[in-house]
Design an enzyme around this catalytic site. Structure first.
Site, short mmCIF file in Angstrom:
data_model
loop_
_atom_site.label_atom_id
_atom_site.label_comp_id
_atom_site.label_asym_id
_atom_site.label_seq_id
_atom_site.Cartn_x
_atom_site.Cartn_y
_atom_site.Cartn_z
N GLU A 257 0.88 -1.18 0.00
CA GLU A 257 0.00 0.00 0.00
C GLU A 257 0.91 1.21 0.00
O GLU A 257 1.59 1.47 0.99
CB GLU A 257 -0.87 0.02 1.26
CG GLU A 257 -1.80 -1.15 1.42
CD GLU A 257 -2.91 -1.16 0.39
OE1 GLU A 257 -3.12 -0.12 -0.27
OE2 GLU A 257 -3.53 -2.21 0.22
N CYS A 296 -3.28 8.59 3.44
CA CYS A 296 -2.97 8.01 2.12
C CYS A 296 -4.11 8.23 1.15
O CYS A 296 -3.90 8.24 -0.06
CB CYS A 296 -2.68 6.53 2.28
SG CYS A 296 -3.98 5.65 3.15
P1 NAP Z 1 8.26 4.85 4.68
O1 NAP Z 1 9.37 5.77 4.99
O2 NAP Z 1 8.31 4.09 3.41
O3 NAP Z 1 8.17 3.86 5.94
C1 NAP Z 1 7.14 2.92 6.05
C2 NAP Z 1 7.58 1.81 6.98
O4 NAP Z 1 8.63 1.07 6.37
C3 NAP Z 1 8.13 2.29 8.31
O5 NAP Z 1 7.75 1.38 9.32
C4 NAP Z 1 9.64 2.24 8.08
O6 NAP Z 1 10.36 2.12 9.27
C5 NAP Z 1 9.72 0.97 7.27
N1 NAP Z 1 10.94 0.82 6.50
C6 NAP Z 1 11.73 1.78 5.98
N2 NAP Z 1 12.74 1.22 5.27
C7 NAP Z 1 12.58 -0.12 5.37
C8 NAP Z 1 13.30 -1.25 4.86
N3 NAP Z 1 14.37 -1.10 4.10
N4 NAP Z 1 12.87 -2.48 5.18
C9 NAP Z 1 11.76 -2.65 5.93
N5 NAP Z 1 11.04 -1.63 6.44
C10 NAP Z 1 11.44 -0.38 6.15
O7 NAP Z 1 6.86 5.61 4.68
P2 NAP Z 1 6.27 6.61 5.78
O8 NAP Z 1 7.01 7.89 5.67
O9 NAP Z 1 6.17 5.94 7.11
O10 NAP Z 1 4.78 6.79 5.27
C11 NAP Z 1 4.40 7.76 4.35
C12 NAP Z 1 4.03 7.12 3.04
O11 NAP Z 1 3.11 6.05 3.26
C13 NAP Z 1 3.31 8.07 2.12
O12 NAP Z 1 3.90 7.99 0.86
C14 NAP Z 1 1.88 7.53 2.07
O13 NAP Z 1 1.23 7.75 0.86
C15 NAP Z 1 2.06 6.10 2.32
N6 NAP Z 1 0.86 5.52 2.91
C16 NAP Z 1 0.11 4.68 2.16
C17 NAP Z 1 -1.02 4.10 2.69
C18 NAP Z 1 -1.87 3.15 1.89
O14 NAP Z 1 -2.70 2.48 2.48
N7 NAP Z 1 -1.69 3.06 0.60
C19 NAP Z 1 -1.40 4.37 4.01
C20 NAP Z 1 -0.61 5.25 4.76
C21 NAP Z 1 0.53 5.81 4.20
P3 NAP Z 1 11.00 3.41 10.01
O15 NAP Z 1 9.86 4.27 10.42
O16 NAP Z 1 11.72 2.82 11.14
O17 NAP Z 1 11.88 4.07 8.98
#
Ligand code: NAP
Length: 523
Positions: A257, A296
């Site tokens: 997602e 999102c």
């Molecule tokens: P993110 O930086 O991609 O992080 C998401 C999750 O992934 C966090 O728990 C992060 O941990 C973890 N993570 C980061 N690098 C990783 C790796 N190499 N291996 C495994 N896990 C890893 O995203 P975010 O800033 O939290 O969220 C914002 C984004 O989420 C926006 O683009 C939004 O559109 C999207 N979003 C989508 C939905 C949907 O349902 N489609 C819902 C909500 C948000 P850390 O926090 O420890 O870095």
């Protein structure tokens, strides 16, 4: 001394021994906790869930798994006031935003609990009626869905620490899979407290639910063929997770997602100050400011017939400027800060990128006037409305997700085909909204954009009083979208269980199949 956030793995709390990462109150910029999980044995954590939690869950009936989900919801509800306050301090949420996350979590758990009760004493699903395979009525085919015997690894985004954890957990647990969930670090304070409540009250049997606070470390190198990974976050991280060597080698199911440039289209038939117009203005404004635009599903691109651009801009500016920004715990404040400094930096950069093709018509870069908050300390960005002149040429508006209180209005000719062509430049979204009372317009647009969107929301005078807007994700409808939205699918009632279950075709003697399906329930 700062609160240390722990992981709960292998049936015990774990705190790392390395350098901690601090997390902050986004309203004040003051550190409130520290996270460090270095030394965590991810292979052991996953194996404990598979070996200890998996058999317990699979032995339970759907009704019992539903009771477990209901018990989790009830435990969190008991601490609702404390959790809402924590959501404000750790995530910058107003009380309304905090309820959206927490009540959304307990509501989704309760909805899946009720589905469990309805499925009753069965332990697996029978997918459809018998299919005759030969001249003889005895030789038939059936399909079953059995819980997978691995672990469900859930990786959550920062914006919904409660709902994000719960919506994934609900489908996995009802489907019969134990969960290891990794909370996003910046808002892990709330996630840790939610799990602490479950541990203190001994709600969940050992191994059924584990929490990782801090880095994902080498967790994804230890996946096995029966595991699944469900990820919510940015497209870039989704891509990394999907392309992990072990994930590919073991053919691990991955649900992503990710980003989405959600849109709304105002129909050419909608007159200013009509019920449908007012609904459109209200829902666009809500999506811009609720959770400071960090949803999102929030609309980013608003398509407006060219002859209505001036009126829409005027009404949106009036609605947006009525929203007080500031300390989310202060009375009257409807929008708080962004969740972290990194978010603020990304939104600032995003607005600057949009400005290369669009003009700001409301707001400005920066915090603006704040209620009870120090602009230089917190992570504030006031709402910003931009406008473009040439919608097709404004490529960056269709490709750059600015995950904050930022939207762009874009003109179109008034023809459904034109709106659809522009909307589809987003290349896959979670939800698109159409505001129109003209059925032919709505239908033409819907058919053209449905392949590019996971959900379509139709706003009209007939539903104006019931509409909850496109931002709310409901447990009964699917959530996810194609293309840049990650190509994932969650929720949707029992559809959400499919990811956690293996569908197997059976062919043979009808009475034999009926005998081995005795523990299943047909859906
Ligand atoms: P993110 O930086 O991609 O992080 C998401 C999750 O992934 C966090 O728990 C992060 O941990 C973890 N993570 C980061 N690098 C990783 C790796 N190499 N291996 C495994 N896990 C890893 O995203 P975010 O800033 O939290 O969220 C914002 C984004 O989420 C926006 O683009 C939004 O559109 C999207 N979003 C989508 C939905 C949907 O349902 N489609 C819902 C909500 C948000 P850390 O926090 O420890 O870095």
């Amino acid at each position: 001394m700062l609160k240390r956030l722990r992981s709960h793995v292998c049936g015990a709390w774990f705190e790392g021994n390395g350098t901690a990462v601090e997390v902050f109150d986004p309203t004040t910029g003051v550190a409130i906790a520290a996270v460090n999980n270095s030394g965590l044995d991810f292979a052991a954590a996953l194996q404990y869930a598979r070996e200890t939690g998996g058999p317990v869950l699979r032995a339970m009936t759907f009704a019992q798994r539903g009771e477990l989900l209901m018990a989790i919801a009830a435990a969190w509800h008991e601490f609702r006031d404390e959790l809402l306050a924590l959501s404000t301090v750790s995530g910058g949420n107003t009380r309304g935003d905090a309820k959206f996350d927490l009540d959304g979590a307990t509501g989704t758990l309760s909805a899946y609990a009720k589905m469990g009760a309805k499925l009753g004493e069965a332990r697996f699903l029978i997918d459809g009626p018998p299919i005759r395979l030969s001249r003889s009525p005895r030789f038939v085919g059936r399909h079953v869905r059995m819980p997978r015997v691995g672990v469900a690894i859930h990786i959550n985004a920062f914006n919904f620490p409660a709902w994000g954890m719960a919506e994934k957990m609900a489908a996995a647990i009802l489907g019969g899979m134990p969960v290891v969930t990794k909370a996003a670090t910046s808002t892990a304070v709330l996630a840790e407290r939610l799990v602490e409540i479950l541990v203190e009250k001994e709600v969940v049997p050992p191994g059924v639910f584990s929490l990782i606070c801090g880095s994902a470390g080498d967790m994804l190198q230890h996946v096995t063929t029966q595991d699944v990974v469900a990820f919510t976050g940015s497209a870039a991280t989704g891509c990394r997770i999907r392309s992990g060597a072990a994930v590919i080698e073991k053919s691990v199911r991955v649900n992503v997602e990710a980003d989405s440039l959600n849109s709304a289209v105002l129909g050419p038939d909608v007159k200013r100050a009509s019920e449908t117009w007012d609904l459109f203005i209200r829902e666009v404004c809500t999506d811009m400011t609720q959770k400071a635009g960090q949803k999102c599903t929030a609309m980013r691109r608003i398509f407006v017939p060219v002859d209505k651009m001036d009126a829409v801009r005027e009404d949106l500016i009036e609605a947006i400027t009525n929203v007080k920004v500031g300390n989310p715990s202060s009375r009257g404040v409807r929008m708080g800060p962004l969740a972290s400094q990194a978010q603020l930096a990304d939104i600032t950069a995003g607005i600057e990128e949009l400005q290369t093709v669009a003009e700001i018509v409301c707001g400005a870069l920066g915090p603006g006037e704040l209620v009870d908050a120090e602009a230089s300390a917190g992570y504030f960005q006031q709402p910003v409305l931009l406008q473009v002149k040439d919608s097709a040429a404004a490529a960056i508006v269709h490709t750059r997700e600015v995950f904050g209180p930022v939207q762009t209005i874009l003109p179109y000719s008034g023809a459904a085909a034109h709106a659809a062509a522009l909307l589809n430049l987003g290349d896959g979204g979670l939800v698109a909204s159409v505001y129109s009372d003209h059925r032919d317009f709505a239908a033409e647009l819907a058919l053209a954009v449905a392949p590019y969107n996971g959900r379509l929301n139709f706003g009209s005078k007939k539903v104006a009083e019931f509409s909850m807007g496109p931002g709310a994700v409901l447990p009964t409808l699917i959530h996810g979208g194609p293309g840049r939205a990650g190509a994932g699918e969650e929720l949707g009632g029992l559809r959400g269980l499919s990811f956690y279950m293996q569908r197997t075709a059976l062919q043979g003697d009808e009475p034999l199949l009926a005998h081995l399906l005795a523990d299943g329930v047909e859906i």
